[in-house]
Each structure stands twice: as structure tokens, then as C-alpha cells.
Design an enzyme around this catalytic site. Structure first.
Site, short mmCIF file in Angstrom:
data_model
loop_
_atom_site.label_atom_id
_atom_site.label_comp_id
_atom_site.label_asym_id
_atom_site.label_seq_id
_atom_site.Cartn_x
_atom_site.Cartn_y
_atom_site.Cartn_z
N SER A 191 0.87 -1.18 0.00
CA SER A 191 0.00 0.00 0.00
C SER A 191 0.90 1.22 0.00
O SER A 191 2.07 1.14 0.41
CB SER A 191 -0.85 0.00 1.28
OG SER A 191 -1.41 1.28 1.51
N TYR A 213 -2.58 -1.22 10.44
CA TYR A 213 -2.52 -1.40 8.98
C TYR A 213 -1.19 -0.88 8.41
O TYR A 213 -0.51 -1.56 7.64
CB TYR A 213 -3.70 -0.66 8.34
CG TYR A 213 -3.81 -0.83 6.84
CD1 TYR A 213 -4.44 -1.95 6.31
CD2 TYR A 213 -3.31 0.13 5.95
CE1 TYR A 213 -4.56 -2.11 4.92
CE2 TYR A 213 -3.42 -0.03 4.58
CZ TYR A 213 -4.05 -1.15 4.08
OH TYR A 213 -4.16 -1.31 2.71
#
Ligand code: NAD
Length: 268
Positions: free
Chosen positions: A153, A166
Site C-alpha cells: 500500500s 494497517y
């Protein structure tokens, strides 16, 4: 379309929706036989819909249930796929999720859950894939004996308040990817990551579901469009194919420029 992955077997984790489904479709278009992984029994219908779509478009796919955070299920998935198809050539380590919370309110359960799927899940699948690549060796199907694509990401480099679990998981993916790429490059195994920016999928539905939310989101994207799953799927095909044969241990940012400090767009 030239079938650059013809005859290769690809496992895509978390492929019953979103980016995983997009990667599964694009890999199948490029000639790979795709294992569409999903984690819970209730996900079978969605996974089978992706499989049917691939088959209707002339590709080959099956669905397979496995929670990537559970070692015994990962071992069973690789054993089943190798038993049925002879080997695995490509792994797209895509499964991932969020459990957001302000840092002081984040429970250990939320932390462990996200790290368990996003990082440990990628470790377990990558380990089994590398073991299979080394066992099977060169088949002449590709310049590499195996390829792994980790779905990271932009948050492997952009801190993200309220998402410590995350962001930590994706930062972890970055260094796991680079470390194992270094370890196995001499064995002709290529391991890279894709770092998507904002791609329209169920994981971030709230960020683009209304005009107001969409306008806010577009402020973060110099290219002024939200990404689509095939933007990522096409990058996955490139990283899995011999076209990227000299690319190893790197993260390909597919983010419309999100990592270009868009706050400085208008003179900072
Ligand atoms: P999504 O929610 O559609 O996909 C996530 C998939 O992972 C789902 O199919 C889910 O069933 C699966 N999954 C969850 N837990 C699992 C487990 N234990 N075992 C196997 N599968 C499991 O969202 P998405 O946006 O398609 O996310 C895919 C990947 O892309 C994730 O790793 C996510 O972090 C990453 N990503 C997405 C974006 C974005 O903007 N959508 C941006 C950057 C990174």
C-alpha cells in the site's frame, strides 16, 4: 492479447473481491490458471462468480477456501493446488483488511488481527511458494523459477493516523519482501510489491461513496481519478511476466501520484 503467462499456475489470495478479483481476471487473460482464494465458507459464492467470469472469458480458474493467517490452512491450500496442478508458478499475496481505531483505543485483538492477515498471512504463503519453486526448479516456462507479488500500500511509506496496525503491517510487508527477494534472487526467484493508492473496492467504499467524500479523496491524488482494480491487475501481470525479468525486490507504486506529496501541488 499475447498470453505471457500461458501454462503458469497462479494463486491469488483474497481474490473473491476488489483488487484480488481484478488480479485474478488479468492473470487469467494473460493465460495463467488462477486459484481464486477466499477465507470463509460464506465467500464461496463470490469466489465462484469470479471463477465463472474467468471461464466465460476463455480462461481457467478454480476457487479455494483458506484463511491465510492460519498456517495449517495455508499448508493445505498449497498441497491441494500442487496435487491438482503439479506446481505453483505465481503467488499474488493480496489478502488484507483494516480494523481502524485511534491508537490509544486500539485493542491487542485489533492489532493482532490485522498483522495476522496482512503480514503473517503474506509470510506463510510466500514461504510455501518459495519452498515449491525451489523443489520444482526450472521448467522453462519463465525466466524465473517463480514470482511473488506482495500487495502492499502507499501506507508502506505514508504514515496513517488511526491505522497504526494497517500501516505497520504494510511497512512490514515492504521489508519482508525486500529481504526474501535478496535471499532468493540468486535462485532465480523474483519477489516484488505493488503499492496501490486509492483503488475503488469494498475496503475503502466510505472514501468514494458520495460526491463530497470523492472530492476530498481526489485532493490526495494528483492524477484526479480513483484507481480501478484493473490498474493493479495489469501491473500484477507485468510483474509476473518475463517483461519485468530484471525487476526484483522493488515496490511498484500504482497510485496516480499519491506519493508525490500532493499538499505541495499548489505551491505548498
Ligand atoms: P477487499 O476487501 O475487496 O479485498 C480484501 C480481500 O481479502 C477480500 O476478498 C477478503 O475476503 C480477503 N481476506 C480477508 N481476510 C482474509 C484471510 N484471512 N484469508 C484470505 N483472504 C482474506 O479490498 P481490496 O481493496 O481489494 O484489498 C486488497 C489488498 O489491497 C489488501 O491487501 C489491501 O490492503 C490492499 N490495498 C488496497 C487499496 C485500495 O485502495 N483498495 C490500497 C492499498 C492497498
Amino acid at each position: 492479447m499475447e498470453q505471457k503467462l500461458k501454462g503458469q499456475i497462479a494463486i491469488v489470495t483474497g481474490a473473491s473481491s476488489g483488487i484480488g478479483a481484478g488480479c485474478a481476471r488479468e492473470l487469467a487473460k494473460a493465460g495463467a490458471t488462477v486459484i481464486v482464494n477466499y477465507p470463509v465458507p460464506g465467500g464461496k459464492a463470490m469466489a465462484d462468480a469470479v471463477v465463472n467470469d474467468i471461464i466465460q472469458n476463455g480462461g481457467m480458474a478454480i476457487s479455494h477456501k483458506c484463511d491465510v493467517s492460519r498456517e495449517e490452512e495455508v499448508l493445505e491450500m498449497f498441497e491441494t493446488v500442487i496435487g491438482q496442478f503439479g506446481t505453483v508458478d505465481i503467488l499474488v499475496n493480496n489478502a488484507g483488511l483494516q480494523k481502524d481505531a485511534p491508537f490509544t483505543e486500539m485493542t491487542l485483538e485489533q492489532w493482532n488481527f490485522v498483522l495476522g492477515v496482512n503480514l503473517t498471512g503474506q509470510f506463510l504463503c510466500a514461504r510455501e511458494a518459495v519452498k515449491e519453486f525451489l523443489r520444482r526448479g526450472d521448467t522453462g516456462k519463465s525466466k524465473s523459477i517463480g514470482k511473488i507479488i506482495c500487495m502492499s500500500s502507499v501506507h508502506e511509506v505514508i504514515p496513517w493516523a488511526g491505522h497504526a496496525n494497517y500501516a505497520a503491517s504494510k511497512g512490514g510487508v515492504m521489508l519482508m519482501m525486500k529481504t526474501i527477494a535478496q535471499e532468493f534472487a540468486p535462485k532465480k526467484i523474483r519477489i516484488n510489491s505493488i503499492a496501490p493508492g486509492a483503488i475503488a473496492t469494498p475496503i475503502n467504499h466510505d472514501a468514494w461513496d458520495t460526491q463530497a467524500h470523492l472530492q476530498e479523496l481526489l485532493k490526495l491524488i494528483p492524477q484526479k481519478r480513483v484507481g480501478q482494480v484493473d490498474d493493479i491487475g495489469k501491473a500484477a501481470v507485468w510483474l509476473a511476466s518475463d517483461d519485468s525479468d530484471y525487476v526484483n525486490g522493488t515496490t511498484l507504486f500504482v497510485d496516480g501520484g499519491m506519493t508525490l506529496y500532493p499538499g505541495f501541488e499548489d505551491n505548498g
